[in-house]
Write a protein that holds these residues in place. Structure first.
Motif, mmCIF file in Angstrom:
data_model
loop_
_atom_site.group_PDB
_atom_site.id
_atom_site.type_symbol
_atom_site.label_atom_id
_atom_site.label_comp_id
_atom_site.label_asym_id
_atom_site.label_seq_id
_atom_site.Cartn_x
_atom_site.Cartn_y
_atom_site.Cartn_z
ATOM 1 N N LEU A 141 0.836 -1.208 0.000
ATOM 2 C CA LEU A 141 0.000 0.000 0.000
ATOM 3 C C LEU A 141 0.872 1.259 0.000
ATOM 4 C CD1 LEU A 141 -2.810 -1.016 2.526
ATOM 5 C CD2 LEU A 141 -2.874 -1.054 0.018
ATOM 6 N N ALA A 142 1.988 1.195 0.713
ATOM 7 C CA ALA A 142 2.884 2.350 0.779
ATOM 8 C C ALA A 142 3.518 2.634 -0.575
ATOM 9 C CB ALA A 142 3.965 2.123 1.840
ATOM 10 N N ILE A 143 3.981 1.589 -1.277
ATOM 11 C CA ILE A 143 4.644 1.807 -2.570
ATOM 12 C C ILE A 143 3.629 2.245 -3.617
ATOM 13 C CG2 ILE A 143 4.471 -0.571 -3.413
ATOM 14 C CD1 ILE A 143 7.465 1.811 -3.876
ATOM 15 N N LEU A 144 2.392 1.734 -3.560
ATOM 16 C CA LEU A 144 1.363 2.186 -4.496
ATOM 17 C C LEU A 144 1.065 3.669 -4.291
ATOM 18 C CD1 LEU A 144 -1.149 -0.820 -4.494
ATOM 19 C CD2 LEU A 144 0.374 -0.121 -6.343
ATOM 20 N N GLU A 145 1.036 4.077 -3.037
ATOM 21 C CA GLU A 145 0.815 5.496 -2.757
ATOM 22 C C GLU A 145 1.999 6.338 -3.231
ATOM 23 O OE1 GLU A 145 -0.701 8.348 0.931
ATOM 24 O OE2 GLU A 145 -0.135 6.272 1.300
ATOM 25 N N GLU A 146 3.210 5.801 -3.066
ATOM 26 C CA GLU A 146 4.413 6.513 -3.503
ATOM 27 C C GLU A 146 4.397 6.790 -4.996
ATOM 28 O OE1 GLU A 146 8.110 4.741 -2.330
ATOM 29 O OE2 GLU A 146 7.449 4.444 -0.261
ATOM 30 N N VAL A 147 3.887 5.851 -5.780
ATOM 31 C CA VAL A 147 3.887 6.029 -7.236
ATOM 32 C C VAL A 147 2.624 6.734 -7.727
ATOM 33 C CG1 VAL A 147 5.370 4.034 -7.603
ATOM 34 C CG2 VAL A 147 2.889 3.743 -7.698
ATOM 35 N N GLY A 148 1.899 7.347 -6.822
ATOM 36 C CA GLY A 148 0.788 8.214 -7.216
ATOM 37 C C GLY A 148 -0.533 7.523 -7.455
ATOM 38 N N VAL A 149 -0.711 6.318 -6.909
ATOM 39 C CA VAL A 149 -1.992 5.623 -7.048
ATOM 40 C C VAL A 149 -2.959 6.162 -6.006
ATOM 41 C CG1 VAL A 149 -3.181 3.410 -6.793
ATOM 42 C CG2 VAL A 149 -1.008 3.535 -8.020
ATOM 43 N N HIS A 150 -4.090 6.688 -6.470
ATOM 44 C CA HIS A 150 -5.115 7.168 -5.548
ATOM 45 C C HIS A 150 -5.935 5.983 -5.044
ATOM 46 C CE1 HIS A 150 -4.116 11.248 -6.654
ATOM 47 N NE2 HIS A 150 -4.319 10.966 -7.939
ATOM 48 N N ASP A 151 -6.292 6.012 -3.787
ATOM 49 C CA ASP A 151 -7.031 4.929 -3.145
ATOM 50 C C ASP A 151 -6.301 3.599 -3.340
ATOM 51 O OD1 ASP A 151 -8.888 3.417 -1.850
ATOM 52 O OD2 ASP A 151 -10.536 3.797 -3.266
ATOM 53 N N PRO A 152 -5.083 3.461 -2.780
ATOM 54 C CA PRO A 152 -4.283 2.246 -2.993
ATOM 55 C C PRO A 152 -4.956 0.968 -2.515
ATOM 56 C CG PRO A 152 -3.335 3.629 -1.265
ATOM 57 C CD PRO A 152 -4.395 4.442 -1.928
ATOM 58 N N GLN A 153 -5.792 1.034 -1.482
ATOM 59 C CA GLN A 153 -6.467 -0.180 -1.017
ATOM 60 C C GLN A 153 -7.409 -0.724 -2.078
ATOM 61 O OE1 GLN A 153 -8.021 -0.385 2.941
ATOM 62 N NE2 GLN A 153 -6.561 1.101 3.765
#
Length: 287
Positions: A141-153
């Motif tokens: 979840l942290a890496i998805l957020e880092e690469v700019g993914v909104h609503d990583p969950q």
């Protein structure tokens, strides 16, 4: 970080040459571009670096990663490097991602594989050995957020077909970066994206490489795209490096006819109705 000396790749019994006598060096943290048209050998070279050439391929020369020779390395040892010390982002996420598995599980798999093989490196992955599943999910979840993914969950629980092209490409970049590799290979990572999303992904790549300090080999057919990420560039034509230098020097003073054609094609000041130059105008004949 990466040193290639006289690398050649041939395919089949007839030994069809795809890469011929390629030598180049990429320093730690350097952004290095490799440009050339489709079929010039760029992807074959990337697959050689990753140890992913098919069985009918014949590899010669030397490929050294951080001083370690990779040519002839057993696959069991090579697999410990892939996705950990060196990673690859493919150009088409729909073929690179498993359509039957949620993308979060696919990102986590990269983490789990290398954590299980190297439990002493748990601190590097920020995963507690007693809570690997929980730690892996948090890191995903942290890496998805880092690469700019909104609503990583939500994205992590989605399948590839439920995401946009830009989201899928961000997932691939997250997979490539989750183990904090020392070298990242990007093979035409923006080709399948529209211009707006392409610009977003290029900014993301630039930001993440700066944050991680990883070296980068950025493969493309578009010099203008490479110039937004890289400082140094090599031009590949018919399997060989025909020119190499800083992006600025290649833009301002290309020497090889093929490079001059690429630079002209990358112009942004062509007036409406003006004929775009073709390679034949620069003495390059593909017949």
């Amino acid at each position: 970080m990466l040193e290639l000396q006289g690398v050649g790749v041939e395919f089949g019994r007839r030994r069809v040459k795809a890469v011929h006598d390629v030598s180049l060096e990429i320093a730690s943290g350097q952004r290095f571009g490799l440009i050339g048209e489709s079929g010039s050998g760029k992807t074959a070279l990337a697959l050689a670096i990753m140890g992913l050439l098919p069985e009918n391929a014949h590899l010669t020369g030397s490929i050294r990663l951080d001083g370690r020779e990779l040519v002839g390395l057993p696959d069991e040892q090579y697999s410990r490097l892939r996705g950990d010390a060196v990673s690859l982002v493919f150009q088409e996420p729909m073929t690179a991602l498993d359509p039957t598995m949620a993308v979060g599980m696919q990102v986590a798999e990269v983490l789990r594989l290398h954590y299980v093989r190297n439990p002493k490196d748990a601190a590097k992955y920020r995963v507690d050995a007693a809570h690997i599943a929980v730690g892996a999910r948090q890191r995903v979840l942290a890496i998805l957020e880092e690469v700019g993914v909104h609503d990583p969950q939500r994205v992590a629980s989605s399948f590839p077909h439920q995401l946009s092209g830009g989201q899928r490409q961000r997932v691939l970049i997250a997979m490539a970066l989750i183990n904090r590799p020392e070298l990242v290979l990007l093979d035409e990572p923006t080709t399948a994206l529209d211009v707006r999303v392409q610009a977003q992904v290029l900014r993301l790549v630039d930001r993440e490489l700066t944050a991680s300090g990883a070296a980068c080999l950025f493969i493309s057919h578009d010099l203008a795209v490479v110039s937004q990420v890289c400082d140094e560039v090599a031009v590949m034509y018919r399997g060989s490096i025909v020119e190499q230098g800083s992006v600025r020097s290649i833009f301002e003073n290309p020497n090889h006819p093929y490079t001059r054609g690429l630079v002209a094609a990358a112009r942004l000041d062509v007036k409406p109705g003006e004929r775009l130059p073709v390679l034949e105008d620069f003495g390059v004949n593909d017949e």
